[in-house]
Design an enzyme around this catalytic site. Structure first.
Site, short mmCIF file in Angstrom:
data_model
loop_
_atom_site.label_atom_id
_atom_site.label_comp_id
_atom_site.label_asym_id
_atom_site.label_seq_id
_atom_site.Cartn_x
_atom_site.Cartn_y
_atom_site.Cartn_z
N TYR A 1 0.85 -1.14 -0.01
CA TYR A 1 0.13 0.01 -0.06
C TYR A 1 0.95 1.39 -0.33
O TYR A 1 0.13 3.27 -0.36
CB TYR A 1 -0.96 -0.11 1.55
N LYS B 1 3.96 -13.78 6.03
CA LYS B 1 4.31 -14.98 5.22
C LYS B 1 6.07 -15.11 5.06
O LYS B 1 5.77 -14.68 3.94
CB LYS B 1 3.61 -14.79 3.66
N ASP C 1 -2.36 -17.77 5.33
CA ASP C 1 -2.75 -18.62 4.49
C ASP C 1 -3.61 -19.63 6.01
O ASP C 1 -5.12 -19.52 5.92
CB ASP C 1 -2.39 -19.05 4.14
N ASP D 1 -5.66 -5.73 5.44
CA ASP D 1 -7.11 -5.31 5.20
C ASP D 1 -8.04 -6.43 4.92
O ASP D 1 -9.09 -6.46 4.70
CB ASP D 1 -6.42 -4.54 3.64
#
Ligand code: NAD
Length: 362
Positions: free
Chosen positions: A124, A191, A225, A249
């Site tokens: 972002y 991640k 995940d 988000d």
């Protein structure tokens, strides 16, 4: 004490839901002078920019703002005003609680989560190179020359910066807020197994900050995940989640869905000096101008704002009145009615929902 607060109605459903919010906040007993300021596509003709300097000046002066959603053109046109505001004022915390409200017919009961999303970095950051541009070509050549990998020549590129400074301050904020609100656990989400230099840095910095809170707060980390799966399996295993911008988000929308949808998910963007309160949802263009959108997320954002400015009593009254109206199930907007009954028959308008809350406040 009278508070002066900047109000940005936004566009789409923004003007309708912010009007409902103003009515119920005023009925809660606080004295507020609203400084209404424009932002968004409709400003471009008059001010030459979607974010007029006077709007930013008003927020800087008042330090507290509440806004409705603002439409961002997809793919082309100006960049998100919301992202621009967060960057201009360095509002590095995006706080998004996800709490079950009885009577919404949500898929889950008893959810009580706090999402702390880093708000200034990651994908972002707005650092992008358009496909075919000299910048994209230069970057592709640089990556190849460094032996870092091959990028197809017809690629567009978005840069993902994650810094020690940015991570340290968001994770510290998450721990401090967890402590202040008697929360028990902070989970860092990442991640890092794949993105070692960005998410890896986020994880290691979070672990480093967490070491300073070892005696008072439980800490764990989850791969994003697996975290999504874990949330859907049993959200009660989580308490406070701290995440880089993009995962924050996405995961906050997931949590909003678990507690009844975007119509009821509030949020705040907080920096060292200013704070802007706003719902998680966007401008929902297909519902705009129909007086049918759910103002709950906007009103709950106002409840967060009232707490932030020390109006705890009014915040409590408004929160209780809102929840009482939803619990009764008679005066609810189309989205809740549809979840409860499978049909929107009997749903009330945005303004009637606000009127029911005002009545409940007495
Ligand atoms: P959205 O949140 O506007 O709408 C998604 C769906 O959620 C809608 O179709 C609607 O069914 C439902 N919904 C959302 N808010 C609701 C409400 N208050 N009451 C009832 N139902 C509601 O997401 P989108 O369609 O992806 O985005 C529309 C625009 O909003 C885009 O331009 C996007 O960039 C912008 N946006 C702005 C903000 C912001 O201003 N902070 C945040 C997200 C998206």
């Amino acid at each position: 004490m009278k508070h002066t607060i900047t109000l940005i109605p936004g566009d789409g459903i923004g003007p309708e839901i912010t009007k409902a919010m103003q009515e119920v906040v005023e009925a809660s007993g606080v004295e507020i002078a609203w400084e209404v300021q424009p932002a968004g596509a409709a400003c471009i003709d008059e001010y030459g920019t979607p974010l007029p300097p006077a709007t930013l000046d008003s927020i800087r002066k008042n330090q507290i703002a509440i806004k409705g959603p603002i439409t961002t053109p997809v793919g082309t046109g100006f960049r998100s005003i919301n992202v621009a505001l967060r960057k201009a004022l360095d509002l590095y915390v995006n706080l998004r609680p996800a709490v079950s409200i009885p009577g919404t017919g949500a898929r889950y009961d008893g959810v009580d989560l706090v999402i702390v999303r880093e708000n200034t970095e990651d994908l972002y950051a707005g650092i992008e190179f358009e496909e075919g541009s000299a910048g994209a070509k230069g970057l592709i050549d640089y990556v190849a020359a460094e032996g870092a990998g091959q990028i197809r020549p017809d690629s567009g590129i978005t840069i993902k910066p994650i810094s020690v400074t940015g991570t340290r301050r968001i994770v510290t904020w998450a721990f401090e807020s967890a402590k202040a609100n008697a929360r028990l656990k902070v989970t860092a989400v990442h991640k890092a197994n794949i993105q070692k230099f960005s998410d890896g840095l986020f994880l290691h910095t979070a672990q480093d900050v967490a070491a300073g809170y070892q005696a008072e707060m439980e800490f764990e980390d989850r791969i994003v995940d697996a975290c999504c799966m874990g949330l859907v399996m049993d959200p009660t295993n989580f308490d406070v989640l701290v995440l880089p911008n993009l995962y924050g988000d996405i995961v906050s929308d997931l949590c909003a869905g678990m507690v009844g949808g975007l119509g009821i998910a509030p949020g705040a963007n907080i920096g060292e000096h200013e704070a802007i309160f706003e719902p998680v949802h966007g401008s929902a263009p297909k519902h705009a101008g129909k007086n049918e959108a759910n103002p709950t997320a906007e009103i709950l954002s106002a409840v967060m704002m009232l707490r932030h400015i020390g109006e705890e009593e009014a915040a409590k009254r408004l929160d209780s009145a809102l929840k009482a109206v939803i619990a009764k199930g008679e005066s609810v907007t189309y989205d809740i009615k549809r979840t409860l009954t499978g049909s929107t028959d009997g749903a009330v308008s945005t303004s009637d929902f606000a009127a029911a809350i005002v009545k409940e406040l007495g």
